[in-house]
Design a protein around this motif. Sequence first.
Motif, PDB file in Angstrom:
ATOM      1  N   LEU A  39      32.959 -65.468  41.105  1.00 42.76           N
ATOM      2  CA  LEU A  39      34.338 -65.794  40.748  1.00 42.76           C
ATOM      3  C   LEU A  39      35.073 -64.558  40.247  1.00 42.76           C
ATOM      4  O   LEU A  39      36.225 -64.301  40.618  1.00 42.76           O
ATOM      5  N   THR A  40      34.390 -63.778  39.396  1.00 44.64           N
ATOM      6  CA  THR A  40      35.011 -62.585  38.816  1.00 44.64           C
ATOM      7  C   THR A  40      35.260 -61.519  39.871  1.00 44.64           C
ATOM      8  O   THR A  40      36.296 -60.838  39.850  1.00 44.64           O
ATOM      9  N   SER A  41      34.338 -61.372  40.812  1.00 36.09           N
ATOM     10  CA  SER A  41      34.556 -60.411  41.897  1.00 36.09           C
ATOM     11  C   SER A  41      35.800 -60.761  42.702  1.00 36.09           C
ATOM     12  O   SER A  41      36.618 -59.892  43.026  1.00 36.09           O
ATOM     13  N   VAL A  42      35.941 -62.042  43.044  1.00 40.45           N
ATOM     14  CA  VAL A  42      37.120 -62.467  43.801  1.00 40.45           C
ATOM     15  C   VAL A  42      38.379 -62.221  42.978  1.00 40.45           C
ATOM     16  O   VAL A  42      39.389 -61.706  43.492  1.00 40.45           O
ATOM     17  N   ALA A  43      38.340 -62.553  41.682  1.00 36.44           N
ATOM     18  CA  ALA A  43      39.505 -62.324  40.820  1.00 36.44           C
ATOM     19  C   ALA A  43      39.871 -60.842  40.776  1.00 36.44           C
ATOM     20  O   ALA A  43      41.053 -60.478  40.833  1.00 36.44           O
ATOM     21  N   CYS A  44      38.873 -59.976  40.678  1.00 37.09           N
ATOM     22  CA  CYS A  44      39.140 -58.533  40.629  1.00 37.09           C
ATOM     23  C   CYS A  44      39.770 -58.036  41.923  1.00 37.09           C
ATOM     24  O   CYS A  44      40.702 -57.211  41.907  1.00 37.09           O
ATOM     25  N   LEU A  45      39.280 -58.517  43.057  1.00 31.53           N
ATOM     26  CA  LEU A  45      39.860 -58.090  44.330  1.00 31.53           C
ATOM     27  C   LEU A  45      41.270 -58.647  44.497  1.00 31.53           C
ATOM     28  O   LEU A  45      42.124 -58.011  45.126  1.00 31.53           O
ATOM     29  N   GLN A  46      41.546 -59.818  43.926  1.00 30.74           N
ATOM     30  CA  GLN A  46      42.925 -60.320  43.915  1.00 30.74           C
ATOM     31  C   GLN A  46      43.821 -59.402  43.074  1.00 30.74           C
ATOM     32  O   GLN A  46      44.967 -59.137  43.443  1.00 30.74           O
ATOM     33  N   ALA A  47      43.280 -58.925  41.959  1.00 31.57           N
ATOM     34  CA  ALA A  47      44.045 -57.996  41.117  1.00 31.57           C
ATOM     35  C   ALA A  47      44.270 -56.665  41.832  1.00 31.57           C
ATOM     36  O   ALA A  47      45.326 -56.041  41.689  1.00 31.57           O
ATOM     37  N   VAL A  48      43.286 -56.229  42.624  1.00 28.96           N
ATOM     38  CA  VAL A  48      43.457 -55.013  43.431  1.00 28.96           C
ATOM     39  C   VAL A  48      44.568 -55.228  44.458  1.00 28.96           C
ATOM     40  O   VAL A  48      45.442 -54.367  44.646  1.00 28.96           O
ATOM     41  N   GLU A  49      44.545 -56.376  45.128  1.00 32.91           N
ATOM     42  CA  GLU A  49      45.594 -56.685  46.102  1.00 32.91           C
ATOM     43  C   GLU A  49      46.980 -56.675  45.460  1.00 32.91           C
ATOM     44  O   GLU A  49      47.957 -56.225  46.065  1.00 32.91           O
ATOM     45  N   ALA A  50      47.042 -57.166  44.218  1.00 33.31           N
ATOM     46  CA  ALA A  50      48.331 -57.230  43.517  1.00 33.31           C
ATOM     47  C   ALA A  50      48.775 -55.872  42.986  1.00 33.31           C
ATOM     48  O   ALA A  50      49.896 -55.738  42.481  1.00 33.31           O
ATOM     49  N   GLY A  51      47.900 -54.869  43.075  1.00 30.22           N
ATOM     50  CA  GLY A  51      48.247 -53.524  42.640  1.00 30.22           C
ATOM     51  C   GLY A  51      48.169 -53.306  41.141  1.00 30.22           C
ATOM     52  O   GLY A  51      48.675 -52.296  40.636  1.00 30.22           O
TER      53      GLY A  51
END
Length: 420
Positions: free
Chosen positions: A85-97
């Motif tokens: 879950l945390t990995s997906v959240a982090c990659l979402q944060a990367v996508e959001a810049g």
Amino acid sequence: MAFFSETKVAQQREDLPSSPAISFEKAYSEAIEKKILPGYALIAGDKDGNILYSKADGVASLKEESKNHFELDTICWLASMTKLLTSVACLQAVEAGIVDLDKPVSDVLPEVGKYGIMTDFDDEKNEGVFKQHKTPITLRHLLSHTSGYEYDWFSPLLAKWRQSRGELPWTGPTVEDKSTLPLLFEPGTSFRYSGGYDWAGKLIERITGNTLEQFMKEKIFDPLGVKDITFYPNDRLDMEDRLATVSTLSETGEPPVIDAATFDPLFGGKDCLGGGGAYGSANDYFKFLHAVVRRDSKLLKPESYDELFKPQLDEQCKKAFNDYLRSSPAHAQYLGMSLPGELEKTWSFAGLICEQGQQGRMSDGTYFWGGVPSMTWYMDMKAGICGVAFCQVLPPMCPNVVHLHEGFQKAMLEKHANAD
């Protein structure tokens, strides 16, 4: 978590009958009868959205006053299954810049790496011997367990350091309390299983000003219609009657299983612990896992899925990872996912990758991870199937329990192949 030093490696697993499609249900039933397992929930499906199997049985708690059956919506401590879950959240944060995988995190998390590398411990002075690390720690390091950190409950050296300060391993309410530790190696040069995901979750919190739960609710739970995953089950009235409790076999994994009345899964933790603090049902965790296997666009863009599934270890760190898994029976039990030791593994942001297949069980490149109370998930991308196995049983990743989940995985591969 301190259980690593307080429990012995569980006994060798008992072999399951040889025909998995016929025998795995019987094996779970016998485990309940023999008081190895109070209860469980299993779900498997394929990438086309079909459910291959779904069942729960047994009880959710061994507390005398509890009469709850184990159901597909029983709420369990996810432990390290939180990491995906945390990995997906982090990659979402990367996508959001708002975060970058390869920039130093110290500007936002000054606690990370603050002590440098502890190279030894001076028993006469009762203090660690330190040197400064040269490589800045990044989010990529934190999510690939190459940051230099190791869980203090795994490390005798860190246990000495904690003791010298009058502290216990992995205790306290916050990530800062639990995970502000000396490094044990230069970042990017080795692999140790660590609290890096707790720091990754804290990074999101400090940047966004929201809790990790709030971030996941907006970005993961609501888009998928997930209602039964949370870091704070005791604050949810709708979960009050569905919350499982942790049970335990003997230190060596022998029955009868009893209620672990004094066990606190989070050792006083109050933060959203991105490495192991979430709770959830088999139904909703599977909904999330299934979305990841399908590469659901509600969660990530295609290039972010590529990053999630990509092996993150170079040859040096990959060798360190495999050596780490083989370094002791305890490491093999806690982290090896009941996989044969001779099979080469590597690490992705999604979890462990077993590079070689195993006849009758999995394709090469299958992803695995689990959680302390003998819980597991897997994603067999080549076969196009995935599954979750939920229970709440100590000792951590008990071989006799995890082996039941292996039988479930084998049966699902056979069932999927026969359906095709």
